[in-house]
Design a protein around this motif. Structure first.
Motif, PDB file in Angstrom:
ATOM      1  N   VAL A 101       0.829  -1.204   0.000  1.00 12.16           N
ATOM      2  CA  VAL A 101       0.000   0.000   0.000  1.00 12.16           C
ATOM      3  C   VAL A 101       0.866   1.258   0.000  1.00 12.16           C
ATOM      4  CG1 VAL A 101      -1.730   1.314   1.287  1.00 12.16           C
ATOM      5  CG2 VAL A 101      -1.919  -1.169   1.130  1.00 12.16           C
ATOM      6  N   GLU A 102       1.896   1.261   0.806  1.00 13.21           N
ATOM      7  CA  GLU A 102       2.779   2.425   0.899  1.00 13.21           C
ATOM      8  C   GLU A 102       3.500   2.695  -0.423  1.00 13.21           C
ATOM      9  OE1 GLU A 102       5.074   1.168   4.204  1.00 13.21           O
ATOM     10  OE2 GLU A 102       3.569   1.804   5.692  1.00 13.21           O
ATOM     11  N   GLU A 103       3.872   1.635  -1.135  1.00  8.79           N
ATOM     12  CA  GLU A 103       4.528   1.815  -2.432  1.00  8.79           C
ATOM     13  C   GLU A 103       3.552   2.384  -3.463  1.00  8.79           C
ATOM     14  OE1 GLU A 103       7.734   1.626  -3.391  1.00  8.79           O
ATOM     15  OE2 GLU A 103       8.055   1.414  -1.232  1.00  8.79           O
ATOM     16  N   VAL A 104       2.301   1.933  -3.424  1.00  3.13           N
ATOM     17  CA  VAL A 104       1.302   2.501  -4.328  1.00  3.13           C
ATOM     18  C   VAL A 104       1.092   3.981  -4.012  1.00  3.13           C
ATOM     19  CG1 VAL A 104      -1.099   2.419  -5.114  1.00  3.13           C
ATOM     20  CG2 VAL A 104       0.132   0.293  -4.659  1.00  3.13           C
ATOM     21  N   MET A 105       1.050   4.315  -2.736  1.00  2.00           N
ATOM     22  CA  MET A 105       0.826   5.706  -2.331  1.00  2.00           C
ATOM     23  C   MET A 105       1.942   6.633  -2.793  1.00  2.00           C
ATOM     24  SD  MET A 105      -0.804   5.076   1.488  1.00  2.00           S
ATOM     25  CE  MET A 105      -0.807   6.816   1.905  1.00  2.00           C
ATOM     26  N   ARG A 106       3.115   6.084  -2.991  1.00  2.00           N
ATOM     27  CA  ARG A 106       4.236   6.907  -3.467  1.00  2.00           C
ATOM     28  C   ARG A 106       4.030   7.387  -4.896  1.00  2.00           C
ATOM     29  NH1 ARG A 106       9.534   3.711  -3.204  1.00  2.00           N
ATOM     30  NH2 ARG A 106      10.241   5.615  -4.212  1.00  2.00           N
ATOM     31  N   ILE A 107       3.285   6.621  -5.697  1.00  2.00           N
ATOM     32  CA  ILE A 107       3.137   6.982  -7.108  1.00  2.00           C
ATOM     33  C   ILE A 107       1.728   7.448  -7.459  1.00  2.00           C
ATOM     34  CG2 ILE A 107       4.986   5.445  -7.867  1.00  2.00           C
ATOM     35  CD1 ILE A 107       2.882   3.411  -8.648  1.00  2.00           C
ATOM     36  N   MET A 108       0.760   7.232  -6.582  1.00  2.00           N
ATOM     37  CA  MET A 108      -0.601   7.611  -6.911  1.00  2.00           C
ATOM     38  C   MET A 108      -0.844   9.082  -6.594  1.00  2.00           C
ATOM     39  SD  MET A 108      -2.873   5.953  -3.799  1.00  2.00           S
ATOM     40  CE  MET A 108      -4.391   6.619  -4.421  1.00  2.00           C
ATOM     41  N   HIS A 109      -1.868   9.617  -7.216  1.00  2.00           N
ATOM     42  CA  HIS A 109      -2.306  10.972  -6.874  1.00  2.00           C
ATOM     43  C   HIS A 109      -3.816  11.037  -6.998  1.00  2.00           C
ATOM     44  CE1 HIS A 109      -2.862  11.813 -11.167  1.00  2.00           C
ATOM     45  NE2 HIS A 109      -1.632  11.392 -11.375  1.00  2.00           N
ATOM     46  N   ASP A 110      -4.390  12.082  -6.489  1.00  2.00           N
ATOM     47  CA  ASP A 110      -5.835  12.218  -6.474  1.00  2.00           C
ATOM     48  C   ASP A 110      -6.428  12.081  -7.866  1.00  2.00           C
ATOM     49  OD1 ASP A 110      -5.602  12.629  -3.799  1.00  2.00           O
ATOM     50  OD2 ASP A 110      -6.013  14.778  -3.842  1.00  2.00           O
ATOM     51  N   GLY A 111      -7.575  11.404  -7.924  1.00  2.18           N
ATOM     52  CA  GLY A 111      -8.283  11.257  -9.191  1.00  2.18           C
ATOM     53  C   GLY A 111      -7.939  10.017  -9.986  1.00  2.18           C
ATOM     54  N   MET A 112      -7.003   9.230  -9.502  1.00  2.00           N
ATOM     55  CA  MET A 112      -6.610   8.025 -10.226  1.00  2.00           C
ATOM     56  C   MET A 112      -7.683   6.937 -10.122  1.00  2.00           C
ATOM     57  SD  MET A 112      -2.530   7.335  -9.781  1.00  2.00           S
ATOM     58  CE  MET A 112      -1.363   8.103 -10.914  1.00  2.00           C
ATOM     59  N   HIS A 113      -7.600   5.970 -11.034  1.00  2.00           N
ATOM     60  CA  HIS A 113      -8.504   4.828 -11.068  1.00  2.00           C
ATOM     61  C   HIS A 113      -7.654   3.576 -10.839  1.00  2.00           C
ATOM     62  CE1 HIS A 113     -12.219   2.860 -13.168  1.00  2.00           C
ATOM     63  NE2 HIS A 113     -12.240   2.753 -11.860  1.00  2.00           N
ATOM     64  N   ILE A 114      -7.994   2.789  -9.816  1.00  2.00           N
ATOM     65  CA  ILE A 114      -7.163   1.671  -9.380  1.00  2.00           C
ATOM     66  C   ILE A 114      -7.930   0.364  -9.517  1.00  2.00           C
ATOM     67  CG2 ILE A 114      -5.957   0.665  -7.384  1.00  2.00           C
ATOM     68  CD1 ILE A 114      -5.793   3.644  -6.346  1.00  2.00           C
ATOM     69  N   LEU A 115      -7.230  -0.691  -9.944  1.00  3.87           N
ATOM     70  CA  LEU A 115      -7.776  -2.039 -10.009  1.00  3.87           C
ATOM     71  C   LEU A 115      -7.041  -2.903  -8.997  1.00  3.87           C
ATOM     72  CD1 LEU A 115      -9.538  -4.276 -11.258  1.00  3.87           C
ATOM     73  CD2 LEU A 115      -7.784  -4.523 -13.054  1.00  3.87           C
ATOM     74  N   ASP A 116      -7.777  -3.473  -8.062  1.00  2.63           N
ATOM     75  CA  ASP A 116      -7.201  -4.319  -7.009  1.00  2.63           C
ATOM     76  C   ASP A 116      -7.662  -5.757  -7.232  1.00  2.63           C
ATOM     77  OD1 ASP A 116      -6.150  -5.388  -4.665  1.00  2.63           O
ATOM     78  OD2 ASP A 116      -7.795  -4.645  -3.413  1.00  2.63           O
ATOM     79  N   LEU A 117      -6.748  -6.604  -7.684  1.00  2.00           N
ATOM     80  CA  LEU A 117      -7.059  -8.000  -7.966  1.00  2.00           C
ATOM     81  C   LEU A 117      -6.914  -8.846  -6.706  1.00  2.00           C
ATOM     82  CD1 LEU A 117      -4.964  -8.289 -11.262  1.00  2.00           C
ATOM     83  CD2 LEU A 117      -7.386  -7.695 -11.063  1.00  2.00           C
ATOM     84  N   CYS A 118      -7.841  -9.791  -6.496  1.00  2.00           N
ATOM     85  CA  CYS A 118      -7.855 -10.626  -5.286  1.00  2.00           C
ATOM     86  C   CYS A 118      -8.028  -9.736  -4.054  1.00  2.00           C
ATOM     87  CB  CYS A 118      -6.577 -11.455  -5.170  1.00  2.00           C
ATOM     88  SG  CYS A 118      -6.139 -12.387  -6.645  1.00  2.00           S
ATOM     89  N   THR A 119      -9.047  -8.923  -4.077  1.00  2.00           N
ATOM     90  CA  THR A 119      -9.205  -7.856  -3.081  1.00  2.00           C
ATOM     91  C   THR A 119      -9.493  -8.357  -1.675  1.00  2.00           C
ATOM     92  OG1 THR A 119     -10.200  -5.668  -2.779  1.00  2.00           O
ATOM     93  CG2 THR A 119     -11.700  -7.458  -3.410  1.00  2.00           C
ATOM     94  N   GLY A 120     -10.124  -9.539  -1.524  1.00  2.00           N
ATOM     95  CA  GLY A 120     -10.396 -10.065  -0.185  1.00  2.00           C
ATOM     96  C   GLY A 120     -11.241  -9.110   0.641  1.00  2.00           C
TER      97      GLY A 120
END
Length: 277
Positions: A101-120
């Motif tokens: 999660v922290e690594e994703v937060m380093r590159i994401m910014h507001d307004g993005m669209h994310i796909l989470d596979l095997c979301t549980g």
């Protein structure tokens, strides 16, 4: 019986069956039954506990002694500073996955669209939404029961209008995303039997089993994710401690650039990240 004595009874019962965190587990379960907090044991140990609470506590200690995880007994756990509901239909979120999660937060910014596979439980996608603005996420899972937990968590966090749960085998209908993220099953089948009972018996097998070599889902996700990513989009996956180089190579062979292997707080390889141009 007073609060401290009941706690000591629970602690001793768990120590007898070699529960590693017997003291912590006994306290958490007592707080759950009595509606107290961590200060109660220190400040109000002489507080009388009702007979109903005594009975309920001994019952839940008995369940923990059977190696049922505390999170399942409590019905929730903390992840990324957020409380998530969990049931035996989903993996219990753990600290290693916070690295993803922290690594994703380093590159994401507001307004993005994310796909989470095997979301549980939805812990990855919903954490990302919680700590961003105007971001949306689709979480997919083959388990309908897992998706019910994810949807419940989305509602609990006030994120149901930004999160969509899709019942499918990995990928949803074709759409484009800025980031594809996944904590897929990655434990080799033979290794599962060597794990603690809390994991191998209680957590959902389908969320653990990554086939003979543990790489089945990476071999599916890495090639196909390219069809779902915008230009310069990112794929990030959690991995087992010994899978860094082979998953990195899979990404590079499939055209991803700037591929990195990121370590967790324990110093183990935990995340592989790559950009698709």
């Amino acid at each position: 019986m007073d609060y401290l004595s009941l706690y000591k009874e629970g602690e001793e019962a768990l120590k007898k069956v070699n529960i590693a965190d017997a003291s912590l587990d006994a306290r958490l379960l007592l707080e759950h039954i009595c509606g107290t907090n961590h200060n109660t044991l220190l400040s109000h140990g002489d507080m009388e506990v009702s007979s109903e609470q005594e009975s309920a506590y001994r019952s839940i200690i008995g369940e923990r002694a059977k190696r049922i995880p505390v999170a399942y007994l409590l019905g929730n756990t903390e992840f990324m500073g957020i409380e998530f509901d969990v049931t035996s239909d989903v993996l219990i979120p753990n600290q290693d996955t916070e690295t993803l999660v922290e690594e994703v937060m380093r590159i994401m910014h507001d307004g993005m669209h994310i796909l989470d596979l095997c979301t549980g439980s939805g812990c990855i996608a919903l954490s990302l939404l919680h700590y961003s603005n105007d971001t949306k996420a689709v979480g997919t899972d083959l388990s309908e029961k897992a998706l019910e937990v994810a949807k419940k968590n989305a509602k609990k966090l006030g994120l149901e209008d930004r999160f969509e749960a899709v019942n499918t085998d990995l990928f949803p209908e074709k759409a484009k995303y800025d980031i594809v993220v996944s904590n897929p099953p990655y434990i080799p089948t033979a290794v599962i039997e060597t794990l603690e009972p809390e994991v191998k018996v209680c957590e959902p097998y389908m969320a653990l089993d990554g086939s003979d070599d543990g790489l089945l889902f990476y071999k599916r996700i890495i090639p196909e994710a390219k069809e779902y990513l915008y230009t310069s989009g990112y794929l990030l996956v959690e991995i087992g401690y010994d899978q860094g180089e082979v998953v990195k190579k899979l990404m590079e062979e499939n055209g991803y650039k700037n591929v990195e292997v990121i370590k967790d707080l324990g110093g183990n390889d935990r995340v592989v990240s790559g950009c698709f141009y």
